[in-house]
Design an enzyme around this catalytic site. Structure first.
Site, mmCIF file in Angstrom:
data_model
loop_
_atom_site.group_PDB
_atom_site.id
_atom_site.type_symbol
_atom_site.label_atom_id
_atom_site.label_comp_id
_atom_site.label_asym_id
_atom_site.label_seq_id
_atom_site.Cartn_x
_atom_site.Cartn_y
_atom_site.Cartn_z
ATOM 1 N N TYR A 19 0.864 -1.179 0.000
ATOM 2 C CA TYR A 19 0.000 0.000 0.000
ATOM 3 C C TYR A 19 0.902 1.230 0.000
ATOM 4 O O TYR A 19 2.018 1.187 -0.531
ATOM 5 C CB TYR A 19 -0.947 -0.072 1.208
ATOM 6 C CG TYR A 19 -2.177 0.779 1.062
ATOM 7 C CD1 TYR A 19 -2.992 0.689 -0.065
ATOM 8 C CD2 TYR A 19 -2.543 1.669 2.065
ATOM 9 C CE1 TYR A 19 -4.125 1.466 -0.204
ATOM 10 C CE2 TYR A 19 -3.678 2.459 1.938
ATOM 11 C CZ TYR A 19 -4.461 2.354 0.794
ATOM 12 O OH TYR A 19 -5.583 3.133 0.670
ATOM 13 N N LYS B 185 -19.247 -21.496 -11.257
ATOM 14 C CA LYS B 185 -18.412 -21.311 -12.447
ATOM 15 C C LYS B 185 -17.042 -20.769 -12.046
ATOM 16 O O LYS B 185 -15.999 -21.212 -12.557
ATOM 17 C CB LYS B 185 -19.115 -20.350 -13.399
ATOM 18 C CG LYS B 185 -18.518 -20.291 -14.779
ATOM 19 C CD LYS B 185 -19.089 -21.410 -15.630
ATOM 20 C CE LYS B 185 -18.628 -21.282 -17.058
ATOM 21 N NZ LYS B 185 -19.592 -21.786 -18.017
ATOM 22 N N GLU C 259 -22.578 -15.582 -19.359
ATOM 23 C CA GLU C 259 -23.180 -16.838 -18.906
ATOM 24 C C GLU C 259 -24.686 -16.675 -18.722
ATOM 25 O O GLU C 259 -25.156 -15.678 -18.135
ATOM 26 C CB GLU C 259 -22.551 -17.260 -17.571
ATOM 27 C CG GLU C 259 -22.874 -18.663 -17.141
ATOM 28 C CD GLU C 259 -22.064 -19.714 -17.877
ATOM 29 O OE1 GLU C 259 -22.441 -20.890 -17.815
ATOM 30 O OE2 GLU C 259 -21.051 -19.348 -18.502
ATOM 31 N N ASP C 260 -25.432 -17.638 -19.223
ATOM 32 C CA ASP C 260 -26.866 -17.738 -18.947
ATOM 33 C C ASP C 260 -27.621 -16.453 -19.280
ATOM 34 O O ASP C 260 -28.441 -15.964 -18.495
ATOM 35 C CB ASP C 260 -27.093 -18.135 -17.480
ATOM 36 C CG ASP C 260 -26.633 -19.559 -17.202
ATOM 37 O OD1 ASP C 260 -26.372 -20.295 -18.170
ATOM 38 O OD2 ASP C 260 -26.526 -19.937 -16.025
ATOM 39 N N ASP D 232 -22.247 -20.496 -23.014
ATOM 40 C CA ASP D 232 -23.414 -21.308 -23.385
ATOM 41 C C ASP D 232 -23.421 -21.592 -24.887
ATOM 42 O O ASP D 232 -23.903 -22.638 -25.322
ATOM 43 C CB ASP D 232 -24.706 -20.587 -22.997
ATOM 44 C CG ASP D 232 -24.756 -20.276 -21.512
ATOM 45 O OD1 ASP D 232 -24.718 -21.223 -20.726
ATOM 46 O OD2 ASP D 232 -24.798 -19.094 -21.152
ATOM 47 N N GLY E 198 -31.004 -22.301 -30.876
ATOM 48 C CA GLY E 198 -30.727 -21.128 -30.050
ATOM 49 C C GLY E 198 -29.243 -20.846 -30.024
ATOM 50 O O GLY E 198 -28.515 -21.108 -30.988
ATOM 51 N N ASN F 220 -30.485 -31.086 -20.546
ATOM 52 C CA ASN F 220 -30.214 -31.413 -19.148
ATOM 53 C C ASN F 220 -31.346 -30.907 -18.257
ATOM 54 O O ASN F 220 -31.887 -29.832 -18.508
ATOM 55 C CB ASN F 220 -28.895 -30.757 -18.709
ATOM 56 C CG ASN F 220 -27.821 -31.773 -18.407
ATOM 57 O OD1 ASN F 220 -28.119 -32.916 -18.081
ATOM 58 N ND2 ASN F 220 -26.577 -31.362 -18.499
#
Length: 444
Positions: free
Chosen positions: A72, A127, A169-170, A195, A229, A321
């Site tokens: 620091y 993840k 993601e998602d 994905d 998709g 899934n």
């Protein structure tokens, strides 16, 4: 536990959590006992999540004033000014060198759908754990309270000074396509929608090994992709790169052709590069004579009769899934030579964890500015080649997710592809050092 009073007693009764939905949960039995009420309960999965599954740590101890003066003020000021004079130095002098953000808006979480950013957080934490465990990449989950693509793009772009890469993601389709495209164009760090591309890379790796077993050339195959998709589109793009030309995408309305009605821009672009023979009709119509079926749609959508109408010794990737398009034993009974799913309780699990840790490891190690098609294809070949040719078989076309060599094979291949394709800012040769159960990649 102590008595609460003379009439009521409280007990703590540990039980093993039931993972099979067909099992009757112990709570339902307790609720059925007259005079018993359950005030609070937990199981080992919930206990794992208490307080979250990840935390930050420090690399250097702070035991003396000298330590503090370097970590620091005042010592840190010299590092700040070095970066101010040359911002590129932040890649090596900050956590940016080894840190990515896992970004989601919670609109397409697992098979649960749009459950919101708070509910998506446990998945994003998981993840981050996988990144650290399999490739020593530091990852931090960021769940955004907005579904507006422009807001998501603006927020993620503002993160570039901190992170060396972005794992999307998602995020639901078709918004995910535009979000990823814009971020790739407007940022100077890798942006990767797992994905889409993670599924496509591992699926392509499995396909590469299938080709070695079925004795067919890519250009001779007829492939049906059910579900066009995010993942289905990315799988198609990589199959085209492999040299497969006769690919037919099927959605809920049937086979996609350039003449199909009511298509959005993404499906129209998909139709323009697939289905060269303009086959029309339902899945049952177009699957006749197909060599490979790839399911990314939903449970129970493929029947044994469908498989019987395919070419001899067909290949079936039923990746929905937790319940696949057809159960593996039914697919084999119907004549499938090779069957893969997304589940860990069957052979040939097509799991993204084989891909994304190594891809980001390689990209970060060479300070890649993006993850391009060459890097994704290099990752697919590295995954496929992790199984020796003599070990390949119908039940072993893809390595185990616990094969620790896979991430390192992928990282090496991805880094080389990044250098070869001109998107690497750093260069060097690999040397390896052991760090606990993981290996770090260093450059000489």
């Amino acid at each position: 536990m102590p008595f609460l009073n003379e009439r009521h007693r409280a007990y703590c009764a540990p039980v093993k959590d039931h993972r099979d939905d067909n099992c009757k949960h112990p709570l339902s039995r307790l609720h059925g006992i007259d005079g018993v009420s359950v005030q609070q309960w937990s199981d080992r999965t919930f206990l794992m999540h208490l307080g979250g599954k990840i935390s930050t740590g420090v690399k250097f101890p702070l035991k003396t004033r000298d330590d503090l003066s370097m970590a620091y003020t005042p010592g840190v000021a010299r590092v700040c000014m070095a970066i101010h004079e040359n911002p590129e130095k932040s890649r090596n002098l900050t956590i940016k060198k080894n840190t990515i953000a896992v970004v989601s808006d919670g609109t397409a979480v697992l098979g649960l759908g749009d459950i919101g950013p708070e509910a998506a957080m446990p998945v994003m934490e998981g993840k981050a754990m996988l990144f650290k465990e399999f490739a020593n990449v530091d990852a931090f989950p960021l769940c955004l309270n907005t579904k507006d693509p422009e807001e998501i793009i603006a927020i993620v772009k503002a993160l570039e000074p901190t992170f060396g890469g972005i794992n999307l993601e998602d995020i639901s389709s078709p918004r995910c396509f535009e979000i990823e495209r814009r971020l790739q164009e407007e940022m100077n760090i890798p942006v990767f929608h797992d994905d889409q591309h993670g599924t496509a890379v591992v699926c392509t790796a499995a396909m590469i090994n299938c080709l070695k077993l079925i004795n067919k050339k890519p250009e001779d195959l007829k492939v049906i992709i059910l579900g066009v998709g995010a993942a289905g589109t990315a799988c198609t793009n990589m199959m085209l790169m492999l040299g497969i030309r006769n690919i037919i995408g099927v959605d809920r309305h049937g086979a996609l052709t350039v003449d199909s009605e009511n298509m959005n821009d993404a499906k129209r672009a998909y139709a323009e590069k697939t289905n060269p023979n303009k086959e029309t009709g339902t899945l049952q119509d177009v699957i006749k004579g197909a060599d490979l079926f790839i399911g990314l749609a939903g449970p129970g959508l493929l029947t044994m009769e469908d498989i019987k109408s395919m070419a001899p010794d067909p290949v079936v990737f039923a990746m929905s899934n937790p319940e696949p398009e057809i159960m593996p034993m039914d697919a084999v009974d119907a004549g499938a030579l090779i069957v893969a799913t997304g589940r860990s309780d069957f052979p040939n699990q097509i799991n993204n964890v084989l891909c994304f840790p190594g891809i980001f490891r390689g990209a970060l190690d060479v300070s890649a500015t993006r993850i391009n098609e060459e890097m994704k294809m290099a990752a697919a070949h590295a995954i496929a080649d992790s199984i020796p040719s003599e070990a390949l078989g119908p039940d072993y076309i893809i390595p185990s997710v616990f094969d620790r060599n896979v991430a390192h094979n992928v990282a090496r291949a991805v880094a080389q592809a990044a250098r070869d394709s001109g998107v690497a800012l750093a260069a060097g040769e690999y040397t390896y050092s052991q760090r606990g159960s993981m290996r770090e990649v260093r450059y000489s």
